[in-house]
Enzyme design. Sequence first.
Site, short mmCIF file in Angstrom:
data_model
loop_
_atom_site.label_atom_id
_atom_site.label_comp_id
_atom_site.label_asym_id
_atom_site.label_seq_id
_atom_site.Cartn_x
_atom_site.Cartn_y
_atom_site.Cartn_z
N MET A 1 3.39 1.58 -0.23
CA MET A 1 2.59 0.60 -0.97
C MET A 1 2.56 -0.68 -0.15
SD MET A 1 3.43 -1.01 -4.74
CE MET A 1 5.16 -1.28 -4.40
N ASN A 2 1.48 -1.46 -0.25
CA ASN A 2 1.53 -2.83 0.26
C ASN A 2 0.88 -3.82 -0.72
OD1 ASN A 2 -0.45 -1.20 2.04
ND2 ASN A 2 -1.21 -3.26 2.43
N ASP A 3 -0.19 -4.49 -0.36
CA ASP A 3 -0.70 -5.64 -1.12
C ASP A 3 -0.92 -5.36 -2.61
OD1 ASP A 3 -3.09 -6.90 1.37
OD2 ASP A 3 -1.01 -6.25 1.55
N GLN B 1 -2.34 -1.46 -2.88
CA GLN B 1 -2.63 -0.69 -1.68
C GLN B 1 -1.62 0.46 -1.61
OE1 GLN B 1 -5.12 -2.17 1.19
NE2 GLN B 1 -5.72 -2.13 -0.95
N THR C 1 -7.77 -4.80 0.13
CA THR C 1 -7.39 -5.71 -0.94
C THR C 1 -8.58 -6.37 -1.62
OG1 THR C 1 -5.21 -6.09 -0.04
CG2 THR C 1 -6.14 -7.88 -1.34
N ARG D 1 -11.73 -10.49 5.27
CA ARG D 1 -11.18 -9.61 4.25
C ARG D 1 -10.47 -10.38 3.14
NH1 ARG D 1 -8.49 -8.77 9.13
NH2 ARG D 1 -6.27 -9.29 9.18
N ASP D 2 -10.25 -9.68 2.04
CA ASP D 2 -9.47 -10.11 0.88
C ASP D 2 -10.16 -11.17 0.02
OD1 ASP D 2 -6.64 -10.23 3.17
OD2 ASP D 2 -7.60 -8.50 2.22
N GLU E 1 -5.13 -14.24 5.80
CA GLU E 1 -5.31 -13.05 4.96
C GLU E 1 -5.01 -13.42 3.50
OE1 GLU E 1 -4.27 -9.15 7.23
OE2 GLU E 1 -2.42 -10.31 7.11
N ASP F 1 -1.43 -13.98 9.28
CA ASP F 1 -1.28 -12.77 10.07
C ASP F 1 -0.31 -12.99 11.23
OD1 ASP F 1 -3.77 -10.47 11.49
OD2 ASP F 1 -1.94 -10.11 10.35
#
Lengths: 669, 183
Positions: A152-154, A170, A214, A277-278, A332, A365
């Site tokens: 899993m991440n964000d 994620q 995300t 992104r995001d 990010e 990042d």
Amino acid sequence: MGDHNQPFLSVSGDPECAPVHDDSVVDDALHRPQGSSKSKLLLAVFSGIFVVCLILAGGYDKSGVVKIHQLEGGDEMGVGPMEMPAGSATTRPSVSRGKSAGVSEKANLSPQQLLGGGEGSGDGLSEDFPWNNSMLSWQRTAFHFQPEKNWMNDPNGPLFYKGWYHFFYQYNPNAAVWGDIVWGHAVSRDLIHWLHLPLAMVADQWYDVQGVWTGSATILPDGKVMMLYTGSTNESVQVQNLAYPADHDDPLLLDWVKHPGNPVLVPPPGIHHKDFRDPTTAWQTSEGKWRITIGSKVNKTGIALIYDTDDFVNFELKDGFLHGVPGTGMWECVDFYPVAVAGGDGLDTSANGAGVRHVVKASLDDDRHDYYAIGTYDEEAGKWYPDNPAIDVGIGIRYDYGIFYASKTFFDQSKQRRILWGWIGEWDSEAADVRKGWASLQGMPRTVVLDTKTGSNLLQWPVEESERLRLRSKEFKNVVAKPGAVVPIKLEAATQLDIVAELELDKEAVDRVVESNEEFKCSSSSKGAAHRGALGPFGLLVLSEETLSEQTPVYFYVVKGKNATLRTYFCADQSRSSLANDVNKQIYGSSVPVLQGEKFGVRMLVDHSIIESFAQGGRSVITSRVYPTKAIYGAARLFLFNNATEAGVTASIKVWQMNSAFIRPFPNL
Amino acid sequence: MIRSTIFLVLLLTLYPIPIQIQATPSIPNILGNNLIDQTCKKTPYYDLCIQTLVSCPESFHTDLEGLAKITVGAIAHKASAALRRIETILAKKEHSKPAVREALNACASRYRAVVEQDVPETLMSLRTGNYKFASRGTNDAATEAMSCEEDFAAGESPLSDLNVAVHDVSVVAAAIVQAVIES
């Protein structure tokens, strides 16, 4: 994929730069059409001879130990969410180490050898080096959100809808490492007891086939939900897409529809297709439009782009940026939200006007940390200005001085509070993650408010529902720890705890000690909590073993500076947290404001391999991932310690055993 | 065919390089490729970085991301070599002490993680531009190699040269990835 792609498990004699097969949807840029097979053979032969020549020529310098300094300087430059930090993992293997004890049986070691493990890090014996199943399964948490297995991440699109808190994330359904990313989904009544639902979105369109990345949710005034998210297209372009629930009457929001006209946003001119992104939750302007921001960069300046929209399908890029900070690199997971000057309740994302400040947050990042700054939002100009440019976004305050990234807030309209989610990665090796079958956690959700006493930082605190997990408690009042003391805090168990502690330094000693011009940073001494000053360190030893062969100090360090002003630091020291050789061993933290009349206060949530420590009511927070080999299950202990040389410490500690949250699949779906 | 001939000539002119690298710390200008030189200066093992990149002709025609991918290929190559050697040693049952065999098995799972997890994760990350996972993958490869070496008692590791090789080229790759992130 064609005969020119050699598998990386190649037979001996192949050139070292054989293209690596990476199972991709699109061709790797290195793959080139080959000439005749005859020239390929000649090339291979000469390259092979060339490589042999290199080896014979003796190659590179093998002497000594080389340390990599990924990041220089202070406490802010701690460890990122995933990678092993400099100084531990990236120290070259010392092949002529001459470890006399070697890989020996623990029972043969004398207590002196065990206790002597305090001298620096990395000399610990790793006789249990293959992680056994008992150690690995202990690491799984009892009351932190994590899927049943895999990576899993964000956090994505958190929201409260029709009586349920929704959490998306994620997720890699296939492995315990990042890849094949889709959206996982879970719901809860109370942000604590989560129930897993089927995947919300998968990578089934050309515009998100390389990753459903995300995104954020916006709840419209009529109750409809708009979800904007980033997709990585079949050509690796980052685009923004719109999705919405298939059935707005379904409180579980099980099924999602991707807008047929996706993508709704592509990288604008001047923005690289891999720097886009995001998207954030949208907020309303006084013109009645919806506004979002998306992080990016121009050269090395991190920026937040602004777009206006009426329908979440057609967007207008506003001139300039909401804000940018030179040298911070790619932004990010940008977040933008109002906080009330008076503290107290959270505010709807669209709130504005007198009594409101705005927070801009970015995940950098470059160093894998989350930074925020407080400032003023000028809606008409579409700009935001920091109150204090010296601690602007990316160069000032972090949400968390441990492991905490890609965080995102949402407004909980049911309880009028702003809640912060953060991705907590692993600080162990990927081999261990593969072995245990999972990787990553989410932090305990935190409320976020402005600190009304300082006015210049936020306060974060575990949501009050976390207290529902409290079982039996034990109180320890006025425990005295003289200089150099380690005092056991006797508990029935020490791996699932909620600890609230107040500590005081002996006032007479504080008045008596001379001023020091010590330039302290948590990370400046490799001895961590063993580095002694007149007024510190003092705090708790968490997930510690009886003989202290493994210990994780979380502590305050006080320095008396010019004009007798006291400066306080809040640190965590993992250098002796585990005898294993492949886990994080860093020391990290930051300074923390302690105001006149305040005692030193800390709340800690200990949940197996995660420790979350909140100092001074949440003014400074440190999240740690810890992987002991001995201090697990019934062998884990808690101690109060005082390593100051001049001052005694008196502590009042209350400890609750914490229940499991019984996170499991939603029943009968 | 002409292209291949040029490659061969290029390779032949590179033979003196190994000796020269020991004598002088920087790459001769005959190669004239600033990107390789500048990139390797950002890594802690300049010479290894040069050798790894120069041994691959594609490094002369690619960008920073491409150089990162080449070093990742070198990680894969060396990690695979480590796996093969482990297999070979384990097959010769009579030669290893139990502690050594245990360590070899642990190393095998580490190197499998490098080949099957770290490398693909890094390549996917580079391709899609979500670069921090490339940082994670390359740094982890260095960790796995170092931990493998430390799993053996002093003097008993039959993998030292490969462990050092994987560690060092992973550190180089991680430094190039960081350069990509910051570019």
